[in-house]
Structure formats: C-alpha cells, structure tokens
Scaffold this motif. Sequence first.
Motif, PDB file in Angstrom:
ATOM      1  N   ARG A 100       0.868   8.227 -32.946  1.00 13.51           N
ATOM      2  CA  ARG A 100      -0.003   7.810 -34.046  1.00 13.51           C
ATOM      3  C   ARG A 100      -1.430   8.317 -33.871  1.00 13.51           C
ATOM      4  NH1 ARG A 100       3.153   2.948 -35.454  1.00 13.51           N
ATOM      5  NH2 ARG A 100       4.716   3.973 -36.736  1.00 13.51           N
ATOM      6  N   ILE A 103      -2.159  11.380 -33.091  1.00  6.48           N
ATOM      7  CA  ILE A 103      -2.202  12.804 -33.387  1.00  6.48           C
ATOM      8  C   ILE A 103      -2.724  13.015 -34.805  1.00  6.48           C
ATOM      9  CG2 ILE A 103      -0.793  14.863 -33.728  1.00  6.48           C
ATOM     10  CD1 ILE A 103       1.141  13.772 -31.667  1.00  6.48           C
ATOM     11  N   ILE A 156      -9.083   9.176 -56.867  1.00  5.86           N
ATOM     12  CA  ILE A 156      -9.874   8.941 -55.660  1.00  5.86           C
ATOM     13  C   ILE A 156     -10.813  10.135 -55.511  1.00  5.86           C
ATOM     14  CG2 ILE A 156      -8.195  10.058 -54.143  1.00  5.86           C
ATOM     15  CD1 ILE A 156      -8.887   7.999 -52.010  1.00  5.86           C
ATOM     16  N   MET A 183     -11.408  10.065 -49.835  1.00  4.91           N
ATOM     17  CA  MET A 183     -10.245  10.775 -49.295  1.00  4.91           C
ATOM     18  C   MET A 183     -10.506  11.169 -47.841  1.00  4.91           C
ATOM     19  SD  MET A 183      -7.316  12.122 -50.447  1.00  4.91           S
ATOM     20  CE  MET A 183      -6.103  12.842 -49.365  1.00  4.91           C
ATOM     21  N   VAL A 209     -10.828   8.006 -45.102  1.00  3.13           N
ATOM     22  CA  VAL A 209      -9.672   7.344 -44.491  1.00  3.13           C
ATOM     23  C   VAL A 209      -9.293   8.004 -43.171  1.00  3.13           C
ATOM     24  CG1 VAL A 209      -8.604   6.350 -46.532  1.00  3.13           C
ATOM     25  CG2 VAL A 209      -8.049   8.677 -45.872  1.00  3.13           C
ATOM     26  N   GLY A 210      -9.849   9.186 -42.907  1.00  2.63           N
ATOM     27  CA  GLY A 210      -9.635   9.805 -41.601  1.00  2.63           C
ATOM     28  C   GLY A 210     -10.187   8.947 -40.470  1.00  2.63           C
ATOM     29  N   TRP A 245      -9.461   6.213 -39.678  1.00  2.92           N
ATOM     30  CA  TRP A 245      -8.450   5.171 -39.524  1.00  2.92           C
ATOM     31  C   TRP A 245      -8.457   4.523 -38.146  1.00  2.92           C
ATOM     32  CZ3 TRP A 245      -5.266   3.710 -43.545  1.00  2.92           C
ATOM     33  CH2 TRP A 245      -4.279   2.778 -43.223  1.00  2.92           C
ATOM     34  N   SER A 254     -11.339   2.087 -38.399  1.00  2.00           N
ATOM     35  CA  SER A 254     -11.332   1.131 -39.507  1.00  2.00           C
ATOM     36  C   SER A 254      -9.983   0.435 -39.640  1.00  2.00           C
ATOM     37  CB  SER A 254     -11.662   1.833 -40.823  1.00  2.00           C
ATOM     38  OG  SER A 254     -10.573   2.617 -41.246  1.00  2.00           O
ATOM     39  N   LEU A 301      -6.252  -0.680 -41.011  1.00  2.00           N
ATOM     40  CA  LEU A 301      -5.741  -1.036 -42.317  1.00  2.00           C
ATOM     41  C   LEU A 301      -6.716  -1.941 -43.074  1.00  2.00           C
ATOM     42  CD1 LEU A 301      -3.196  -0.277 -43.682  1.00  2.00           C
ATOM     43  CD2 LEU A 301      -2.047  -2.202 -42.638  1.00  2.00           C
ATOM     44  N   PHE A 302      -7.430  -2.774 -42.341  1.00  2.00           N
ATOM     45  CA  PHE A 302      -8.224  -3.805 -43.011  1.00  2.00           C
ATOM     46  C   PHE A 302      -9.725  -3.706 -42.736  1.00  2.00           C
ATOM     47  CE2 PHE A 302      -4.063  -5.713 -41.857  1.00  2.00           C
ATOM     48  CZ  PHE A 302      -3.517  -5.666 -43.123  1.00  2.00           C
ATOM     49  N   GLY A 303     -10.115  -2.983 -41.678  1.00  2.00           N
ATOM     50  CA  GLY A 303     -11.517  -2.984 -41.262  1.00  2.00           C
ATOM     51  C   GLY A 303     -12.420  -2.266 -42.249  1.00  2.00           C
ATOM     52  N   ALA A 304     -13.717  -2.488 -42.082  1.00  2.00           N
ATOM     53  CA  ALA A 304     -14.689  -1.857 -42.958  1.00  2.00           C
ATOM     54  C   ALA A 304     -14.950  -0.418 -42.514  1.00  2.00           C
ATOM     55  CB  ALA A 304     -15.985  -2.655 -42.930  1.00  2.00           C
ATOM     56  N   ILE A 305     -15.341   0.432 -43.460  1.00  2.43           N
ATOM     57  CA  ILE A 305     -15.856   1.753 -43.135  1.00  2.43           C
ATOM     58  C   ILE A 305     -17.330   1.534 -42.766  1.00  2.43           C
ATOM     59  CG2 ILE A 305     -16.300   4.085 -43.991  1.00  2.43           C
ATOM     60  CD1 ILE A 305     -13.391   3.623 -44.088  1.00  2.43           C
ATOM     61  N   ARG A 341     -10.752  15.607 -43.216  1.00  2.00           N
ATOM     62  CA  ARG A 341     -10.131  14.350 -42.811  1.00  2.00           C
ATOM     63  C   ARG A 341      -9.634  14.432 -41.370  1.00  2.00           C
ATOM     64  NH1 ARG A 341      -5.219  11.964 -46.300  1.00  2.00           N
ATOM     65  NH2 ARG A 341      -4.057  13.533 -45.171  1.00  2.00           N
ATOM     66  N   GLN A 350     -10.653  12.272 -37.929  1.00  2.00           N
ATOM     67  CA  GLN A 350      -9.658  11.504 -37.182  1.00  2.00           C
ATOM     68  C   GLN A 350      -9.971  11.491 -35.688  1.00  2.00           C
ATOM     69  OE1 GLN A 350      -5.957  13.104 -39.458  1.00  2.00           O
ATOM     70  NE2 GLN A 350      -5.236  11.317 -38.342  1.00  2.00           N
TER      71      GLN A 350
END
Lengths: 289, 246
Positions: B69, B71, B86, B91, B94-95, B97, B100, B102-106, B146, B150
């Motif tokens: 996960r 990678i 979007i 877009m 979300v990299g 991730w 952040s 699933l639920f955290g703030a950016i 993106r 990551q």
Amino acid sequence: MIYDTFIGPFIEFEFMRRALVGACALAIAGSPLGVFLILRRMALTGDAMAHAILPGAALGYLVAGLSLPAMTIGGLAAGFTVALAAGLIARLTALREDASLAGFYLISLALGVVIVSARGSNVDLLHVLFGSVLALDDATLLLLASIATVTLVVLAVGYRALAMETLDPGFLSSVSGAGAPTQLIFLALVVLNLVGGFHALGTLLAVGVMMLPAASARLWSADITRMTAIAIGIGLISSYFGLLFSYHYSLPAGPMIILMAGVVHFVSLVFGQAGGLLRNAFAGRHLEA
Amino acid sequence: MTAAIKFRDLTLGYDRHPAVHHLTGEVESGALLAVCGPNGAGKSTLLKGIIGALSPLGGAVRLEGCKARDIAYLPQAAEIDRSFPINVFDMVAVGAWRTSGLFGAITGKARARTFDAIEAVGLAGFEDRHIGTLSGGQMQRVLFARVLLQDAPIILLDEPFNAIDQRTVGDLVDLIGRWHGEKRTVVAVLHDLDLVRKHFPQTLLMAREQVAWGDTAHVLSAENLLSARNMAEAFDREAHECERAA
C-alpha cells in the motif's frame, strides 16, 4: 387567498404536514445518493434495486399484513440480497453487473406482485406499488427521519472514500483496502432509502425522489457540492408543490410529487446552465484563447 | 526510505496463461530500473504483480522495507472517470493519502506540497481547472504530480511518457532523477530505448521470460533486442501445463 392556496392545507390538516415532513426527509437524504448514483453511472441500478425490494416487502405483507416492521425488514432483506447477488454473479460468471441486476429485478417484481395478489386486494397492491404518502403514521415518520439522519452522517464521514471510489477506483485500491466496503456501504444506503421511500411513494416511484432531482441538478452545475445542494432544493420544492396540487385537485399525492420533479426536470433540460438544450444550442461565438 | 523488491520464480498471468514466466531476481533498494520489451511481454503485468493487484500463478513477490500500500503506482491507462467533477488541485491532493488517510484533514503542509507538486509538473495556474478539460498529456502530468505527493519509497511507472510532449518529458525525467537521488526505488516501463540508455542505469529486458537484466548498456545489446523481438505474441491455446521446476 395566497394563504389558503399555499399554506392553509398544511395548517389545517395534520396528514398534509406529515406528508410534507416525510417527503422532505426522503428528498434530503435521497438527493445526495442520487447525485452519486448518476456520477457512478448507476442511475438505472437505483431503479432496478427499487423493484427488487418488492418481493421482500410482499413477503412481510403476507406474514403480517400492512405492518411497518414486517414490510421494512422484508424489503431490506430482499434489497441487500439482490444487490449482493448481482455483485457476486458479476464477479463469478461471464454476466456483467447490469445484466445480472436486470435479471434479478424482473424476477423480483413479478414475484412480488404475485405474492401480494395471492393474499390481498387490488387496493393493497396499489398501496405497495405507489405508497401512501398521505397516511404516514408516527412510526413511519420516525423511520424516514432516522434513515435520513443515518444517510447524511454516513455520507459525510465516508465522502472522500466514496468520491475516490467513483473517480479512480484503481488508485483507492492501491493505497487502501476501503474500496469494497465503500461500495457495499453505498449500496446499503441506497437500499435503506429505497425502503424508506417505498413506504411513502411505493416501489415504483421510490427511486423518483432520488434520481429526478439529481439528474436535473447536473444540468445546472458540474460542481459536486452545488449539484447536491440544487438536487436537495429541487426535491424539497417538488415535495411541497406536489402535495399542494394533489390537495387542490384531488390527485394522487405520491405520483404528483414525482411529476413535479418531472416538470423541474424538463425545465432543466431546456434552460439548464450547465449543458441544457438552449445553452448548448446558443453557446455564443468562440473565445480568443 | 529504502525498499527492495524480490521476485522468486514468479509467474503471473491471466486465465492460467502466463504473461510473466518464471522470473527470478531482485530490484535493489534505490535502484532506477527500466523495464523494456515488446507488446505483450508482461511488463505491465509485472507491475500489477508488484502492487498485489494480481495474485501470482506461481512463485512470489517479496517487498522489503515497505508494504504494497506504500507503493506509488502510475498505471498505463488509469480507469479514471474524467467526467467526475473534481479540479486539478483536489485530484493531486489525494496523493497525500499517507498523511491524510480516509478521514483526516488535508493540512496546510499538504496543501503547500500540493501546490509544489503541481508546479513541478508544469501545471501552475491549472489548480482550479476541471480534470475533464485537460488534454491527455496534461492529465498524465496531473497523475505524475499525485505520485510526487505520495512520497513513496517505491515508485512504479507504466509507460509514463505516452502522449507527452518532448519538453515535458524532459521535466519529468528530471523529476525521476530527483527521486533516484532521494534513494527511492523507481521502476518504469518504457519503450523509448534512447531515453532508457541516457537516464536509466539498469534495465530488465523481458519477453514473457527474462531476456536480460543488469547494466543498461549491456542489456540493450542488438543481440538481446533481437531475441526479445522474436517472442511469440499470442498465447498457445493448446498449451500444456508447465512442468518447469522452481
């Protein structure tokens, strides 16, 4: 005069107030789901699922008559079964999900009508197919309100996952295992709202408050937040005017609500600012850059 | 930030037909590896095997120093719904991730990194543009941004330069060079052999099976390329079960 036409019926009659509250609860929770169904190209899936609920509700009816808990549980069970079975069949056989869903819902609809007719009268069948928004009791209202609350909370919490799963499922599965649960929870919300809608609007029209406002909203905006807000607005307006027309002209209330949403839909098709007919036909001269 | 990928007698495929056949070897930590070969050679399949999207028909992939996960993977044709409303900023964001989730703030820091990433791929000023209005090459650069965000120890790129103009390829190659400098492990599927010779120290040449693996200059010899080109592209419907020992 204005008071008598637009407000009076709701002040005077409790059943009108109840109908309005119930319809609003359905619109508020159903519209965001409808927006995502459209973005996921699942507009017809919603329709198919609505039909799939019928035999479950009919079985509940067969056991306990027109009982809220029995028909709710039956409907939920049937809805989940068909949603899961369609997904499973798509994964395990050569049939795609839409084809397997179409198969299931046709069988379900036929089965449901046969079950209801076997025991009840045509009045009961009409009730099941088109609902009874003017006869919502406390328990049903509570159910509709609870469903709306749960839906909005779950959507708010799972928003990022749902948006990612719709937009780029490959990316989501590469960074997290949330893909499959997200899909399932989303389908569960759809089934939940369809069962709620079933009590008010019947199996055939339950999906109407979900899809019509959402489809209309897409013609006014391409922004997801605005689309959702517009869809909810259209849902609320249609509920209000639908009930009003039904009251003044003695027309069936559920179908009138959907028809109002239909009128808004046609207006949106013609005048929509984000891809309506007129806008596309008279886009103006091309720009410099 | 070091991680390695090990293949042990790995066979990957579809419907029992192997697309990657009995591959053994190791992508060392911090390597900059190009994967080359003709169409149907199993290059993309290999990347899918590494991230675990495809289970091996035989053998195994082992990751060291990181989970699948973690990678960052840039697929060849991402199944992205470009009509989804979007914008470029979201877009790319979300990299982030890994921080952040699933639920955290950016966070403010992630926002700043998002702007940096968008600028790094030459799309500054495009932040508010809807992804449906981008050209194919611009979209590819969004996906590159993106990946940049990551911040992954292993980066897999599947034909990342398809449909991208020369100038941007130059910029993106510089980015890849930067990742290499940061000791990240980078594996890229590429067809442009000149580019590989110039920028990638190591190459895996494959044609369903490994043809050669090692220093690029040595691997991309005329002899090796000819033998890769002679691979039978279609699978054999009458193929027997493979009996080769591990």
